[in-house]
Write a protein that holds these residues in place. Structure first.
Motif, PDB file in Angstrom:
ATOM      1  N   MET A  68     -31.361 -34.553 -32.917  1.00  0.00           N
ATOM      2  CA  MET A  68     -30.095 -34.718 -33.635  1.00  0.00           C
ATOM      3  C   MET A  68     -28.916 -34.801 -32.679  1.00  0.00           C
ATOM      4  SD  MET A  68     -30.443 -32.481 -37.128  1.00  0.00           S
ATOM      5  CE  MET A  68     -30.947 -30.964 -36.318  1.00  0.00           C
ATOM      6  N   LYS A  71     -28.397 -38.113 -31.643  1.00  0.00           N
ATOM      7  CA  LYS A  71     -28.088 -38.996 -32.778  1.00  0.00           C
ATOM      8  C   LYS A  71     -29.251 -39.936 -33.106  1.00  0.00           C
ATOM      9  CE  LYS A  71     -23.052 -38.886 -32.361  1.00  0.00           C
ATOM     10  NZ  LYS A  71     -23.029 -37.633 -31.606  1.00  0.00           N
ATOM     11  N   GLY A  73     -32.238 -41.027 -35.521  1.00  0.00           N
ATOM     12  CA  GLY A  73     -32.422 -40.903 -36.964  1.00  0.00           C
ATOM     13  C   GLY A  73     -33.266 -42.010 -37.545  1.00  0.00           C
ATOM     14  N   ASP A  76     -35.121 -45.340 -36.041  1.00  0.00           N
ATOM     15  CA  ASP A  76     -35.340 -45.223 -34.599  1.00  0.00           C
ATOM     16  C   ASP A  76     -36.789 -44.877 -34.294  1.00  0.00           C
ATOM     17  OD1 ASP A  76     -32.630 -45.673 -34.160  1.00  0.00           O
ATOM     18  OD2 ASP A  76     -32.143 -43.536 -34.128  1.00  0.00           O
ATOM     19  N   THR A  95     -36.013 -36.018 -38.214  1.00  0.00           N
ATOM     20  CA  THR A  95     -34.760 -36.780 -38.227  1.00  0.00           C
ATOM     21  C   THR A  95     -34.873 -38.076 -39.031  1.00  0.00           C
ATOM     22  OG1 THR A  95     -35.255 -38.109 -36.272  1.00  0.00           O
ATOM     23  CG2 THR A  95     -34.258 -35.944 -35.901  1.00  0.00           C
ATOM     24  N   LYS A 125     -35.475 -45.213 -28.801  1.00  0.00           N
ATOM     25  CA  LYS A 125     -34.256 -44.536 -28.352  1.00  0.00           C
ATOM     26  C   LYS A 125     -34.513 -43.480 -27.273  1.00  0.00           C
ATOM     27  CE  LYS A 125     -31.244 -46.541 -31.079  1.00  0.00           C
ATOM     28  NZ  LYS A 125     -32.135 -47.582 -31.638  1.00  0.00           N
ATOM     29  N   TYR A 203     -23.680 -32.003 -25.835  1.00  0.00           N
ATOM     30  CA  TYR A 203     -24.964 -31.684 -26.457  1.00  0.00           C
ATOM     31  C   TYR A 203     -25.003 -30.223 -26.888  1.00  0.00           C
ATOM     32  CZ  TYR A 203     -26.677 -36.070 -24.370  1.00  0.00           C
ATOM     33  OH  TYR A 203     -26.867 -37.370 -24.000  1.00  0.00           O
ATOM     34  N   ALA A 206     -22.956 -29.778 -29.985  1.00  0.00           N
ATOM     35  CA  ALA A 206     -23.636 -30.347 -31.157  1.00  0.00           C
ATOM     36  C   ALA A 206     -24.741 -29.417 -31.634  1.00  0.00           C
ATOM     37  CB  ALA A 206     -24.209 -31.719 -30.807  1.00  0.00           C
ATOM     38  N   VAL A 223     -20.692 -30.707 -40.197  1.00  0.00           N
ATOM     39  CA  VAL A 223     -21.831 -31.610 -40.368  1.00  0.00           C
ATOM     40  C   VAL A 223     -22.869 -30.904 -41.227  1.00  0.00           C
ATOM     41  CG1 VAL A 223     -21.464 -32.750 -38.143  1.00  0.00           C
ATOM     42  CG2 VAL A 223     -22.991 -30.763 -38.276  1.00  0.00           C
TER      43      VAL A 223
END
Length: 365
Positions: A68, A71, A73, A76, A95, A125, A203, A206, A223
């Motif tokens: 996460m 990013k 999701g 991907d 995810t 990714k 990171y 987050a 979030v």
């Protein structure tokens, strides 16, 4: 019976330190996150030689948070070794992304860099490399491929606390390092626990938001978050254990090297350990033609053995929708069908280590 791993020996040796730490948490009632969890985060970051470590409730959550934070999701893809514990893939799947499984090498049993590029698509990714059994994967080659295609490299360090690759510690190599402190790990909690290590504050911020119900400020949810906090009790226990980890690691390495030098039975194959790595022998896995027979034989000799892991990830029923077939990852499949884990833990006596070596060498198959 010599257990495959016996945690009671460590507890009896360090009981006073553990119980004092637990009592301190209870006195302060700092149970969910809080000062003891935060203190361990600082200590573990220092141990791993990184600026940041974010404690979470388990290693699976660590992998989820790492994905996460990057990013990753729905739509991907993430490259994942077929030869690993299933949690490596769960972190991707949670995810909404798709794990793409890659075979292991025939000798180190780690992700095979030669098999990665053919699995990369425009949707890829990241690549997750696993330092399986405490043996670092071939990071430089994986990183070179990742850089060529603009991908992230994430380390699954769940079995590699203190392991080194070319002098650098596991958890300090990739974009993010994901650790588990499940009982039996080289550094373990009295229950569940995990951590994500990183060099970038973005990171860390987050992950600390994601793990804390999406909050930086209480009751203000920035979030969609999760309840992934490390418990205070586990943070306190881990701070105690971390003091002993260098000693435990040294003992694991000595036992592992004794096995490598002393087990000479041609019916037994052992994992390769390249010279540019310093493994920590979380598990000592061998292969033999008939693992069930070997496990029964060792049991009769008074030694518990088991298997890590009897089904490779790409052939798990949970992922049958991805369409993998037998033969897609032949080295991982061979290992799954022939693996046995020998007893190895820091408190083993000289006599017990020698007993394992002698029994292995006497095995006739």
């Amino acid at each position: 019976m010599l257990k495959r791993i016996d945690l009671s020996r460590d507890y009896e040796k360090h009981k006073e330190e553990y119980l004092n730490a637990i009592q301190e948490v209870c006195r302060e009632t700092a149970y969910s996150g809080g000062k003891f969890a935060d203190q361990f985060d600082r200590e573990f970051a220092e141990f791993c030689k990184v600026p940041y470590a974010a404690g979470v409730n388990n290693g699976t959550s660590a992998l989820h948070c790492a994905m996460m934070a990057l990013k990753i999701g729905a739509g991907d893809e993430v490259i994942v070794p077929a030869n690993t514990y299933i949690a490596t893939a769960w972190g991707v799947t949670y995810t909404g992304a798709t794990p793409v499984f890659v075979d292991c090498t025939q000798d180190t049993w780690e992700i095979d860099p030669d098999k990665i590029e053919e699995k990369i698509t425009e949707r890829t990714k990241a690549i997750i490399g696993v330092h399986l059994y405490g043996q670092p994967f071939e990071f430089n080659r994986v990183k070179a491929i990742a850089d060529k295609y603009g991908l992230f490299v994430v380390e699954d360090c769940a079995q590699a606390h203190g392991a080194c690759y070319e002098g650098k510690l596991a958890g300090s190599l990739g974009e993010l390092g994901c650790f588990s402190f499940y009982p039996g790990k080289n550094l373990y909690a009295f229950g569940e626990g995990g951590s994500v290590t990183c060099h970038k504050k973005e990171y860390y911020d987050a992950i600390t938001t994601i793990k804390n119900q999406g909050c930086q400020v209480r009751y203000y949810h920035d979030v969609i978050g999760y309840n992934y906090r490390l418990e205070g009790l586990q943070g306190a226990v881990l701070s105690v254990s971390l003091k002993f980890l260098p000693e435990w690691t040294d003992k694991r390495r000595k036992i592992g090297q004794r096995y490598l030098a002393g087990i000479t039975n041609p019916r037994i194959t052992m994992q390769a350990h390249p010279k540019n790595t310093d493994p920590v022998f979380h598990l000592f896995v061998i292969t033999t033609e008939n693992p069930d027979d070997f496990i029964a034989y060792m049991g009769k000799k008074g030694m518990e053995c088991n298997q890590h892991y009897p089904v490779p990830c790409h052939l798990q029923k949970a992922y049958e929708n991805l369409g993998y077939q037998i033969g897609d990852c032949p080295h991982a499949e061979y290992l799954a069908n022939h693996c046995v884990t020998l007893p190895l833990f820091p408190e083993m006596t000289e006599e017990e280590v020698e007993m394992v070596i002698e029994a292995c060498n006497a095995y006739q198959g």
